[in-house]
Every structure is written in structure tokens, then in C-alpha cells.
Design a protein around this motif. Structure first.
Motif, mmCIF file in Angstrom:
data_model
loop_
_atom_site.group_PDB
_atom_site.id
_atom_site.type_symbol
_atom_site.label_atom_id
_atom_site.label_comp_id
_atom_site.label_asym_id
_atom_site.label_seq_id
_atom_site.Cartn_x
_atom_site.Cartn_y
_atom_site.Cartn_z
ATOM 1 N N LEU A 184 -11.362 0.601 11.326
ATOM 2 C CA LEU A 184 -10.078 0.062 10.580
ATOM 3 C C LEU A 184 -10.808 -0.650 9.706
ATOM 4 N N LYS A 185 -9.775 -0.207 8.683
ATOM 5 C CA LYS A 185 -10.128 0.079 7.311
ATOM 6 C C LYS A 185 -9.198 -1.435 6.887
ATOM 7 N N GLY A 186 -7.655 -1.718 7.453
ATOM 8 C CA GLY A 186 -7.200 -3.023 6.622
ATOM 9 C C GLY A 186 -6.444 -3.816 8.129
ATOM 10 N N ASP A 187 -5.448 -3.838 7.580
ATOM 11 C CA ASP A 187 -4.567 -4.824 8.481
ATOM 12 C C ASP A 187 -3.471 -3.701 9.049
ATOM 13 N N SER A 188 -3.630 -3.929 10.223
ATOM 14 C CA SER A 188 -2.587 -2.280 10.859
ATOM 15 C C SER A 188 -2.284 -3.440 12.026
ATOM 16 N N TYR A 189 -0.839 -1.957 12.139
ATOM 17 C CA TYR A 189 0.390 -2.580 13.241
ATOM 18 C C TYR A 189 0.652 -1.573 14.602
ATOM 19 N N MET A 190 0.935 -1.533 15.350
ATOM 20 C CA MET A 190 2.104 -1.097 16.307
ATOM 21 C C MET A 190 2.964 -1.604 17.187
ATOM 22 N N VAL A 191 4.305 -0.712 16.558
ATOM 23 C CA VAL A 191 6.240 -1.272 17.552
ATOM 24 C C VAL A 191 6.108 -1.100 18.364
ATOM 25 N N LEU A 192 5.710 -0.963 19.785
ATOM 26 C CA LEU A 192 6.366 -0.033 20.700
ATOM 27 C C LEU A 192 7.559 0.032 21.554
ATOM 28 N N ALA A 193 9.111 -0.048 20.593
ATOM 29 C CA ALA A 193 9.731 0.117 21.349
ATOM 30 C C ALA A 193 11.367 1.164 22.258
ATOM 31 N N TYR A 194 11.643 0.574 23.342
ATOM 32 C CA TYR A 194 12.524 0.927 24.106
ATOM 33 C C TYR A 194 13.227 1.781 23.811
ATOM 34 N N ASN A 195 13.537 3.199 24.140
ATOM 35 C CA ASN A 195 15.362 3.744 24.102
ATOM 36 C C ASN A 195 15.851 3.396 22.388
ATOM 37 N N LYS A 196 14.490 3.399 21.801
ATOM 38 C CA LYS A 196 15.188 2.603 20.205
ATOM 39 C C LYS A 196 14.640 3.546 19.121
#
Length: 604
Positions: A172-184
Motif C-alpha cells: 500500500l503506497k498511498g491513499d487508495s479507494y474501492m467503490v462497490l456499485a450495484y447494477n450501475k
């Protein structure tokens, strides 16, 4: 005995659905796109096949979890040797420029690197349709897609997609994100845009709770309860769910496992009352609007509970292939209580309407549609008050003349009279007054047992019931009356074990109850204060609130021996009772009527 740490979850949501995040970061329960939709993750109901979504560092580390103050944004902090990062979990929920609320079916997981270079892995294993379908996973141009027969999940991230799918560790080298979207498919894919949505979500929740009037004593605990109740509302209609989960058992290894992801008229009305107590009126307006819509659609055929979109048919079935929470089968979806007769609901709903229109004048005027609803509810109570029902506790087979149900029919007529007088409906008020007197006389005659020296659970019984402690709240009697004081003392002797109060001690459909409904202990605290035992009430209050989980959340029940939190989670009833008890004991609302306990009482 050492406290058994369980249900160590936080709730996040967007007032359409919710997810439970375990203290180690694992999302073990989430339904999409609505509260009562089939689950996407259900590890809480089957550790093997249920599905989950977790951030997992490599090596030794410490982990802690807390909400960002006055929000529904959850922070899980990981600290290892030479490294540290925090995981922010939330559903984006904020007001957009056009005034509407952003509440898309997506959960955000933002990782902020504090120091060092930790190695982590992401484990995401969706299991669609209550874990009956394992989706196919593949990497597309800028996201990972989990493809089911009709459901799709899209995972957007700036971390290596191949490592995520392979569940391998990476730096992990920096700020990170995950966005889990339903049917879109999602347009915003830059981390700065994700951070901006988190900041807006934080501001939204702080603004919402900032307009509440909270007691100075245990202020943060009351705020957490209010924020939790707000999460359990379904903004699209105004419905309020009883809890975010299904089938968390009341007793481990037994069959008292129910689906609470629906709107009970009683529970929702109590939620409205509690939030009005701290001057949050928005939920009350939305719920009343929904009740008016249901009345227009179904007329007087008001049932105990509805689906969050107003569905009347909520068939109950068992998912035999799931092992259940701690192997407690069955896992149920749907709820057969929708078909029961529970006549108390007329009183709770009319009490909420009375508060909205008459006591606090949240809505300025009762129009024809409003009056039609009030009239039909009162007439329904008059028609049904003398009938047997299944009680506030929803007994499946024990249909009797329950005292609490009769009192709430009295309440329905009483509030109808007050509303009628407010708008000049004198003929109805006069006619209903005679019925109100008749119902009260019947309750005094049949609901009071001179040998027990208490109001009892049902006519002709010697059994006691915690719901009787609510009689003064609805104005039927006063804690200052001899009958009520002796009732409180009798309930304490029979149902209180020094820590928690049972609902009742009598055998029900499934045997003798073992665990305590948490709300009942709060009702008992109010009652103790009401009969002049304030010191005992304050002492018991400190003990009961010590049993919240690490985030200040309650489930429905608690094991009286191990202190394990059980039952569906988080439970609206428990947090409603906490708010009411705190405001009763410590105040918060200059508009609240003054009585010996801060509750509405009557000497009638």
C-alpha cells in the motif's frame, strides 16, 4: 462472568439499504439495492458460503474502530510495526445542488495511509441471492465486475485489480479507494472525487444530528442512537425498518429467528415519538406521508407490518442451506406476523399523529385526507378493541385478551378525541368519549388482578408483562397511582434479575423465554424513576448502557448470563428506548410536557 464479545459490528447506510462492518473491517451483511432485497454479503448467517468483503494487512497488527464523530462514517484503524492506515467505510449520502439526496446503491471504502508501507490484501467474495448464487468475476477496462444471473456488482479501485481478484498481498503506497456499485457504471473514478463525496457525507450527517436537541448527559450515546434510527428509515417512501438484519437468533441454538427488514406500524410509530423527543421532525413527516398513502391505497385494512414499498404480502420461508448465525437455524426471510391481528397498532399510530398535529404542531393543519385516516383508525380500534389478538409480542398461537392491547385501543380513542376537538369535530369527540370511558372501565375490571396486586398480561391471568410499564406513557394512568406503583414493584420482583428485565416469564409458543429484550430494561428504568426510585433508576441505567457493543450499538436481546448481544441488529426498539429514557431522566426538549418522569401522564 466475563463479557462475551459478539455482534462487534458497525452499521453504514444511505436510508435505502445498509451494511454491517465487523471490527476487523469485514462487511459480513449487505443487501442491495434495498433493506429487504436479497443479500450480497451474508457471512453473518453462514461463515462458509455467506460472502464477505475485507481489508486484511499482513503480519501482526492492532485494530480499532470508531465512528467519525456525529456521523455514520465508520473508521477502522490498523497499526503495525512501522506502518499505519485507516479505512473509512460509508455509503455516500448528501444533498446535491438540485436539493435531492445522493443515495446511489454503492458503498465506498477509502484507505488513508498514515505512515509506512504496509502490505495488504483485499478479499471480496460476493454471494448473490442469500448466498444461493456465486457470481463470475472478471477484470474489464477500469473495474472488476461480478456477474450474476440478474445482479451485477462493479468494483472500481486504484489498487491492482489482478491482486484483488487473486487475493494476493501487495504494498500500500498511498491513499487508495474501492467503490462497490450495484447494477450501475460509475463516472467518478478519481480518488479526489471519492474523498469529496466522503466529506459531503460527513457534513450531511453532522448537519442532521446538529439540529437535534440532545441531553448533555450521555450526549454521544443518544446521538448514536438517533443516527442509527435515521439509517433505518427508507427515504423513498417514509417506511422505517425494525432492524437491518434477518435471523440473528434471540437465543443461540433455538428457533426464535425472524426477519426484521420490514416496517412495523408499532415500531415505526415509536421511532417517530423518540425522534420528536429530540426535535428531529423530518422522519415523522415522511412516515405520516407514507401512512396517508397506504390508507388511500388499502383503506381501513391496516396490517401489522408492510414491506418498505408498501407491500402487504410478505410470505415467510426458510433458507435451509444456510447454517445460521452461530449455527442457529432456521434462517428466515419474510415474516408471517403480517397476517396477525395486533390491535395495539391503532394506538401507537394515533399517538404519533397526535404529536405531529396537535402537541407539537409539526404539520400546521389537518386536512380532509388526514382526518379520514384519523377517523378510520379510531373506528377500527372501537370495532376491534374487544377482540382477542396476538399482542405486542406477536405470539404465533396465543391469541388472548392482552391488557396492553386494550390500553392502546383506549389510547387510539383518546388521541382521536383530542384531534377531533382540535379541529372542531365535536360530534365525534362526544361519541368517542363514551367509548373511551367504557374501554377504560373494562380494563380496570379485567386487566387488574387484586391477588397479584398488579395489572397483568391478559384478562384472567396472573402473569406479568413488561409492556404494562408503558401505561403511564400513553396517559392511561400515572406512576403516582397506587395501582401503577404496585404493578411496577410486582414486575420488578417477578421479571427483574438484578441486571435485566424479561418481557414476561410465562411459557410462549417456543417455551420459557431465557434472554431479555433490551428495551424492557429501559422501560423499567423509567418506571423506577416514576415511582420515586430515581437513584435505583440511574444506577441501572449505567449498567445497561455498559452492554452496548464497542460502537454504542444495541441488538434486540441480551443473554442474561453471558451478556452476549443477540437478536437482530441494530434494533430500532432498543435505541428508541435508550433515547426516551435519556430524555426522561435528563431532559433535552423544552417543549416536552413536564411530569414526574418527563413522560406524558394522566390522572384520568
Amino acid at each position: 462472568m466475563a463479557r462475551l464479545m459478539t455482534l462487534d459490528y458497525g452499521i453504514i447506510g444511505n436510508c435505502s439499504t445498509a451494511a454491517l462492518v465487523k471490527s476487523d473491517s469485514s462487511i459480513d451483511w449487505m443487501c442491495m439495492p434495498k433493506f429487504d432485497s436479497p443479500s450480497i454479503f451474508a457471512k453473518i448467517l453462514d461463515n462458509g458460503k455467506g460472502g464477505f468483503f475485507k481489508v486484511e494487512p499482513e503480519g501482526q497488527f492492532n485494530v480499532s474502530q470508531a465512528y467519525i464523530a456525529d456521523t455514520n462514517v465508520l473508521e477502522t484503524r490498523f497499526v503495525g510495526e512501522g506502518w499505519e492506515f485507516r479505512l473509512m467505510d460509508y455509503f455516500p449520502h448528501f444533498q446535491m445542488e438540485d436539493g435531492s439526496l445522493y443515495k446511489e446503491p454503492e458503498v465506498h471504502r477509502l484507505i488513508e495511509l498514515v505512515r509506512g508501507t504496509p502490505r495488504i490484501r483485499i478479499v471480496i467474495e460476493p454471494a448473490f441471492k442469500y448466498a444461493s448464487e456465486v457470481p463470475k468475476a472478471k477484470i474489464e477496462s477500469d473495474h472488476i465486475v461480478f456477474e450474476g444471473s440478474i445482479d451485477y456488482l462493479y468494483l472500481y479501485t486504484n489498487m491492482p485489480a489482478d491482486s484483488i481478484l487473486g487475493q494476493g498481498y501487495f504494498d500500500l503506497k498511498g491513499d487508495s479507494y474501492m467503490v462497490l456499485a450495484y447494477n450501475k457504471l460509475k463516472a467518478e473514478k478519481e480518488i479526489n472525487a471519492i474523498k469529496e463525496q466522503m466529506d459531503k457525507t460527513i457534513s450531511y450527517w453532522r448537519s442532521w444530528i446538529g439540529m437535534a436537541r440532545l441531553p448533555s448527559v450521555h450526549r454521544d450515546l443518544v446521538a448514536r442512537s438517533a443516527l442509527t434510527l435515521r439509517l433505518l428509515t427508507y427515504d423513498n417512501t417514509g417506511a422505517i425498518v425494525a432492524a437491518a438484519t434477518t435471523s440473528i437468533p434471540e437465543i443461540i441454538g433455538e428457533v426464535r429467528n425472524w426477519d426484521y427488514r420490514y416496517c412495523w406500524i408499532r415500531d415505526a410509530s415509536f421511532t417517530v415519538m423518540a425522534l420528536i423527543n429530540i426535535l428531529r421532525f423530518d422522519v415523522a413527516k415522511e412516515f405520516l406521508g407514507w401512512m396517508l398513502k397506504l390508507h388511500k391505497e388499502y383503506g381501513i385494512n391496516l396490517q401489522v407490518l408492510f414491506g418498505i414499498n408498501g407491500d402487504r404480502d410478505i410470505p415467510e420461508r426458510e433458507l435451509d442451506y444456510l447454517s445460521g448465525y452461530k449455527n442457529s437455524k432456521p434462517v428466515r426471510v419474510g415474516n408471517a406476523a403480517a397476517k396477525q391481528r395486533q390491535v395495539d397498532i391503532f394506538g401507537e399510530l394515533l399517538d404519533a399523529i397526535y404529536l405531529i398535529y396537535v402537541k407539537y404542531k409539526i404539520e400546521p393543519k389537518i386536512n380532509d385526507s388526514d382526518w379520514e385516516l384519523v377517523y378510520s383508525l379510531v373506528e377500527s380500534a372501537i370495532k376491534e378493541w374487544h377482540e382477542k389478538d396476538h399482542s405486542i409480542w406477536e405470539f404465533r398461537k396465543l391469541s388472548r385478551h392482552y391488557t396492553f392491547s386494550k390500553v392502546l385501543c383506549w389510547t387510539a380513542v383518546d388521541r382521536g378525541i383530542k384531534i377531533a376537538k382540535e379541529i372542531g369535530k365535536t360530534a365525534e369527540a362526544r361519541r368517542w368519549s363514551k367509548v373511551r370511558s367504557h374501554i377504560k372501565a373494562d380494563i380496570i375490571k379485567n386487566g387488574w388482578n387484586a391477588e397479584v396486586n398488579a395489572f397483568v398480561q391478559c384478562y384472567g391471568s396472573r402473569e406479568l408483562d413488561a409492556s404494562i410499564l408503558l401505561l403511564p406513557y400513553f396517559g392511561f394512568t400515572s406512576f403516582r397511582s397506587k395501582k401503577m406503583k404496585s404493578t411496577v414493584e410486582a414486575i420488578g420482583r417477578q421479571l427483574f434479575n438484578g441486571e435485566f428485565l424479561l418481557r414476561y416469564a410465562a411459557k410462549d409458543d417456543f417455551g420459557i423465554p431465557k434472554n431479555a429484550l433490551i428495551a424492557c430494561t429501559f422501560w423499567y428504568i423509567d418506571a423506577l424513576a416514576g415511582i420515586g426510585r430515581r437513584d435505583d433508576a440511574l444506577d441501572l441505567l449505567e449498567r445497561i448502557i455498559s452492554h452496548t457493543n464497542h460502537l454504542g450499538l444495541f441488538s434486540e436481546d441480551i443473554d442474561r448470563s453471558t451478556y452476549e448481544l443477540l437478536g437482530n441488529f441494530p434494533q430500532a426498539y432498543s435505541h428508541i428506548a435508550l433515547i426516551n429514557t435519556m430524555t426522561n431522566l435528563f431532559g433535552s426538549n423544552k417543549m416536552a410536557p413536564k411530569a414526574s418522569t418527563g413522560m406524558r401522564e394522566s390522572q384520568n
